[in-house]
Design an enzyme around this catalytic site. Sequence first.
Site: not given
Length: 398
Positions: A374-376
């Site tokens: 999850d790049h967040r």
Amino acid sequence: MKEIELKIPNLGEAEDTEIIEISVKIGDKLKKNDPLIVLESEKAAMEVPSDFAGVIKDIVVKEGENVKEGAVFAVIEVEEKIEESKKQSAETIPEAPKLTDRAPQKIEKSLKDFSGINAGPAVRKIARELEIDLKNIIGSGRNKMITKDDLKNYIHSSFAIQKMEYADLKSLEDFGDYEIVNQSKIKKAGAKNLTKSWQSIPHVAHFEEADITKIEKQRKDLNKISAVKITPLAYIIKATSLALEEFPLMNSSLVDDGKLMLKKYVNIGIAVDTDQGLVVPVIKDVCTLKIGEIADKILIISAKAREKKLMKEDIEGSTFTISSLGNIGGTGFSPIINPPEVGIIGVSRAKPVPRFLEGHIKEETILPLSLSYDHRVINGVDAGKFMSFIKSILEKGL
Ligand code: CAO
């Protein structure tokens, strides 16, 4: 037809109050008691309902404006007959209950449903009607108040997320014979969860390779004496659990805007292929388990999954997931994250590969690994370090 000026009702002790929401627009047809505006004083928020059925002809205030009792805020056109029968005129608009008298009742109801939520009555009303949990919405208004726009955006984004793409049956019918079969409940539920995860989490895939020649030898030796069959997956699960301890960000969940829950335990979900679809039972407290114990757990949970004997506690509480295509094949794939986790590892088939080493050709067993993250929460460097850590554990041996 008669036009009636709508006035701000008695505000109780509040000198003046702010219009935080205008619930109507010019041309709207209203029934009696439909909401007109929402007022907010320091103590409470109050919805002002219409005392008349009719059509809104004019609105003379704006959201954010401060108003006093008696100020005209809109004009409504009503049928004269009805208006006469009610013996009400513009001058004799029934006195609205005081803001301080009336608001507490309304707020009390709101608090019951949405305790601690900062939202006006109109937003609460719509949310209640549409069964939307306001706790899931982050307000953009003053003191994080949830505005009507916040609610609209949330509704649009949830519809977008839930909208599934289906083929148009009619357009396919002409091309040949076919039959329609039903998907299992597990597959249907899985499809929804996967679509939601894919659409709401920015996925990035990272690929790695590990030389597992050493642990393959160790595994085969162990299998000669072990009561349970040990597969490469047991080693991958163990190495991943150690990496999750070392990189707590990978063992986290994004719980709110800018808030992460870093979990102090490591439970790994294992994707198991069953005739009903994919299920993900969980191996708890993996860090405390030895390779043989992990192998045993894999056999137990996968057998339970295939025999439909998994209990609630077998499938809950995972902090990270591993999806192994094992000896099925493939050189790499990017699995979809299992929310609320922030990463998932995909395992593909290990194969013997010739490598040049100091002028000699040597055979190594290379295991392809992939990580979707999850790049967040995770950036490329975190992912790279995490996977290098797993690679080094697998290459050193456990
Ligand atoms: N490379 C090469 N061989 C592998 C391997 C790998 N990465 N992983 C396992 N193997 C071998 C095993 O050693 C075993 O070999 P032998 O039969 O010679 O002993 C054989 O493949 C079968 O292993 P397995 O599948 O029975 O056991 P496992 O522990 O590897 O996996 C389980 C268990 C439950 C994960 C698996 O059976 C399964 O269901 N996999 C499918 C998961 C899936 O569908 N994932 C994709 C979902 S999309 O996200």
